[in-house]
Design a protein around this motif. Structure first.
Motif, mmCIF file in Angstrom:
data_model
loop_
_atom_site.group_PDB
_atom_site.id
_atom_site.type_symbol
_atom_site.label_atom_id
_atom_site.label_comp_id
_atom_site.label_asym_id
_atom_site.label_seq_id
_atom_site.Cartn_x
_atom_site.Cartn_y
_atom_site.Cartn_z
ATOM 1 N N ASN A 13 0.805 -1.223 0.000
ATOM 2 C CA ASN A 13 0.000 0.000 0.000
ATOM 3 C C ASN A 13 0.838 1.273 0.000
ATOM 4 O O ASN A 13 0.405 2.293 -0.523
ATOM 5 C CB ASN A 13 -0.918 -0.008 1.233
ATOM 6 C CG ASN A 13 -1.546 1.343 1.495
ATOM 7 O OD1 ASN A 13 -2.438 1.792 0.780
ATOM 8 N ND2 ASN A 13 -1.061 2.030 2.523
ATOM 9 N N ALA A 14 2.036 1.237 0.562
ATOM 10 C CA ALA A 14 2.839 2.453 0.707
ATOM 11 C C ALA A 14 3.104 3.102 -0.642
ATOM 12 O O ALA A 14 3.419 2.419 -1.619
ATOM 13 C CB ALA A 14 4.156 2.133 1.406
ATOM 14 N N GLY A 15 2.968 4.405 -0.701
ATOM 15 C CA GLY A 15 3.221 5.117 -1.945
ATOM 16 C C GLY A 15 3.242 6.617 -1.710
ATOM 17 O O GLY A 15 2.827 7.099 -0.652
ATOM 18 N N ILE A 16 3.753 7.338 -2.695
ATOM 19 C CA ILE A 16 3.797 8.791 -2.613
ATOM 20 C C ILE A 16 3.167 9.372 -3.876
ATOM 21 O O ILE A 16 3.055 8.693 -4.890
ATOM 22 C CB ILE A 16 5.228 9.319 -2.423
ATOM 23 C CG1 ILE A 16 6.157 8.818 -3.537
ATOM 24 C CG2 ILE A 16 5.764 8.917 -1.041
ATOM 25 C CD1 ILE A 16 7.584 9.333 -3.434
ATOM 26 N N SER A 17 2.779 10.627 -3.783
ATOM 27 C CA SER A 17 2.081 11.269 -4.888
ATOM 28 C C SER A 17 3.019 12.144 -5.702
ATOM 29 O O SER A 17 4.163 12.400 -5.318
ATOM 30 C CB SER A 17 0.930 12.117 -4.351
ATOM 31 O OG SER A 17 0.172 12.653 -5.418
ATOM 32 N N ALA A 18 2.515 12.588 -6.837
ATOM 33 C CA ALA A 18 3.211 13.564 -7.675
ATOM 34 C C ALA A 18 2.170 14.287 -8.499
ATOM 35 O O ALA A 18 1.229 13.666 -8.999
ATOM 36 C CB ALA A 18 4.225 12.881 -8.588
ATOM 37 N N VAL A 19 2.320 15.588 -8.620
ATOM 38 C CA VAL A 19 1.392 16.413 -9.383
ATOM 39 C C VAL A 19 2.157 17.131 -10.477
ATOM 40 O O VAL A 19 3.282 17.594 -10.252
ATOM 41 C CB VAL A 19 0.685 17.438 -8.473
ATOM 42 C CG1 VAL A 19 -0.233 18.348 -9.281
ATOM 43 C CG2 VAL A 19 -0.104 16.718 -7.376
ATOM 44 N N GLY A 20 1.577 17.204 -11.663
ATOM 45 C CA GLY A 20 2.207 17.960 -12.738
ATOM 46 C C GLY A 20 2.129 17.259 -14.071
ATOM 47 O O GLY A 20 1.916 16.051 -14.150
ATOM 48 N N GLU A 21 2.268 18.053 -15.127
ATOM 49 C CA GLU A 21 2.352 17.499 -16.472
ATOM 50 C C GLU A 21 3.738 16.890 -16.667
ATOM 51 O O GLU A 21 4.603 16.992 -15.800
ATOM 52 C CB GLU A 21 2.059 18.598 -17.497
ATOM 53 C CG GLU A 21 0.652 19.154 -17.350
ATOM 54 C CD GLU A 21 0.329 20.256 -18.344
ATOM 55 O OE1 GLU A 21 1.067 20.407 -19.340
ATOM 56 O OE2 GLU A 21 -0.659 20.976 -18.116
ATOM 57 N N VAL A 22 3.964 16.255 -17.798
ATOM 58 C CA VAL A 22 5.144 15.424 -17.971
ATOM 59 C C VAL A 22 6.456 16.196 -17.790
ATOM 60 O O VAL A 22 7.458 15.628 -17.344
ATOM 61 C CB VAL A 22 5.093 14.701 -19.334
ATOM 62 C CG1 VAL A 22 5.325 15.684 -20.488
ATOM 63 C CG2 VAL A 22 6.079 13.548 -19.391
ATOM 64 N N GLU A 23 6.460 17.488 -18.101
ATOM 65 C CA GLU A 23 7.712 18.246 -17.967
ATOM 66 C C GLU A 23 7.846 18.939 -16.620
ATOM 67 O O GLU A 23 8.852 19.608 -16.353
ATOM 68 C CB GLU A 23 7.810 19.289 -19.092
ATOM 69 C CG GLU A 23 6.987 20.553 -18.914
ATOM 70 C CD GLU A 23 5.540 20.413 -19.350
ATOM 71 O OE1 GLU A 23 4.878 21.453 -19.552
ATOM 72 O OE2 GLU A 23 5.074 19.257 -19.486
ATOM 73 N N GLU A 24 6.879 18.786 -15.740
ATOM 74 C CA GLU A 24 6.876 19.552 -14.495
ATOM 75 C C GLU A 24 7.530 18.836 -13.316
ATOM 76 O O GLU A 24 7.638 19.413 -12.235
ATOM 77 C CB GLU A 24 5.443 19.953 -14.142
ATOM 78 C CG GLU A 24 4.843 20.938 -15.124
ATOM 79 C CD GLU A 24 3.432 21.356 -14.740
ATOM 80 O OE1 GLU A 24 3.273 22.478 -14.242
ATOM 81 O OE2 GLU A 24 2.496 20.555 -14.943
ATOM 82 N N ASN A 25 7.898 17.575 -13.482
ATOM 83 C CA ASN A 25 8.633 16.866 -12.431
ATOM 84 C C ASN A 25 10.046 16.624 -12.927
ATOM 85 O O ASN A 25 10.238 16.123 -14.043
ATOM 86 C CB ASN A 25 7.963 15.530 -12.090
ATOM 87 C CG ASN A 25 6.552 15.701 -11.570
ATOM 88 O OD1 ASN A 25 5.593 15.236 -12.169
ATOM 89 N ND2 ASN A 25 6.399 16.384 -10.448
ATOM 90 N N ASP A 26 11.042 16.959 -12.118
ATOM 91 C CA ASP A 26 12.429 16.793 -12.562
ATOM 92 C C ASP A 26 12.874 15.335 -12.418
ATOM 93 O O ASP A 26 12.134 14.477 -11.932
ATOM 94 C CB ASP A 26 13.367 17.744 -11.815
ATOM 95 C CG ASP A 26 13.407 17.509 -10.305
ATOM 96 O OD1 ASP A 26 13.054 16.390 -9.855
ATOM 97 O OD2 ASP A 26 13.805 18.436 -9.574
#
Length: 251
Positions: free
Chosen positions: A80-93
Motif C-alpha cells: 500500500n505504501a506510496g507517494i504522490s506527484a502532481v504535474g504534467e510530464v515536464e513539471e517533475n524533474d
C-alpha cells in the motif's frame, strides 16, 4: 475468515493502509504494520508495528523478519505504501521521477521479494497491490503518478503469472479518489481546497469520494480464501469512474 493468518500492510498507519489494518484485524487476522513511523499503529496484541522504508531493502528485510518472529509467519502482503506527484510530464524533474518510481514501483517489487520466502510457506498466500484509477484513465496533471501506478498494474499481472504455480495469488485494487489525509494534504495546495474537493467528487459517477473503508473491504476480499480463484485481476473501487460515461450534470 482470517483466523490463524498473518497479514502485513505497508504504509499501515493512516489512510487506506490503516483501513486495511482495521479490516484484517476485525476479520480475525494478526497484522504487521510497516510504516516510516509505526507509533500511530492500531494498539492491540494482534497488531505489530515496525519501522520500515519501502525504499530500503535492509529495513524491509528486518521488519518482515520481526513480523514473522512475532506471529510465526506471513500469509498476506498488502503493498500500500506510496507517494504522490502532481504535474504534467515536464513539471517533475529527474530526481522526482526517480523518487516516485522507486517508492511506488520498485518499492512493491522490493517488499514482495523480501516477503516471498515467508509466503512460500503459507497455505493461503496472497499479495494485493494498491494501484489507482490513474493506471488506466488519463487524468490531468498526474503524468508521473499515473506512470507509476500503470507500472504497478503491469507488475501485478507479471507477478501473478510467475507465482500462480506456487499457489500465491497476486491482485491489485484500483481506487478512485479516496477521502484520506493524503488527499487532504494535496488539496491544501489548491487555491480553493473545498472547490477542488467538490470537483474531484463530481468526476466520479457516484458524485462522492471513495472511502478508505470501501477500498479496504476490496483488499480483504482479494486476500481472503473466498477469492481462491482470483489472481491477476485489478478490482476498481472508483465510484464507476473507469467504466461509466454519464451525461454531464446540469449546473
Amino acid at each position: 475468515m482470517f483466523d490463524g493468518l498473518v497479514a502485513v500492510v505497508t504504509g499501515g498507519v493512516s489512510g487506506i493502509g490503516r483501513a486495511c489494518v482495521e479490516a484484517f484485524h476485525a476479520a480475525g487476522a494478526r497484522v504487521g504494520v510497516l510504516d516510516l513511523d509505526p507509533t500511530g499503529a492500531l494498539e492491540d496484541p494482534r497488531v505489530h508495528g515496525v519501522r520500515a522504508d519501502v525504499a530500503d531493502r535492509a529495513s524491509l528485510t528486518a521488519a518482515m523478519a520481526s513480523v514473522a518472529h512475532t506471529f510465526g509467519g506471513v500469509d498476506i502482503l498488502v503493498n500500500n505504501a506510496g507517494i504522490s506527484a502532481v504535474g504534467e510530464v515536464e513539471e517533475n524533474d529527474d530526481a522526482q521521477w526517480a523518487r516516485v518510481l522507486d517508492v511506488n514501483v520498485t518499492g512493491v517489487a522490493r517488499t514482495t521479494a523480501v516477503t516471498l520466502p515467508y509466503l512460500r510457506r503459507s497455505r493461503a498466500a496472497a499479495i494485493v497491490n494498491i494501484s489507482s484509477i490513474a493506471a488506466s484513465a488519463g487524468l490531468p496533471k498526474r503524468a508521473l503518478y499515473s506512470a507509476s501506478k500503470g507500472a504497478v498494474h503491469a507488475l501485478t499481472l507479471s507477478m501473478a503469472a510467475d507465482l500462480v504455480g506456487e499457489g500465491i495469488r497476486v491482485n491489485c485494487v484500483a481506487p478512485g479518489t479516496v477521502d484520506t489525509p493524503w488527499v487532504t494534504r494535496l488539496l491544501a495546495n489548491a487555491a480553493d481546497p473545498q472547490a477542488e474537493k467538490r470537483q474531484l467528487a463530481a468526476r466520479q459517477p457516484t458524485g462522492r469520494l471513495v472511502t478508505a473503508q470501501e477500498v479496504a473491504e476490496a483488499v480483504v476480499y482479494l486476500a481472503s480464501p473466498m477469492a481462491g480463484a482470483v489472481t491477476g485481476t485489478s478490482l476498481a473501487v472508483d465510484g464507476g469512474m473507469s467504466g461509466l460515461r454519464l451525461p454531464a450534470r446540469a449546473t
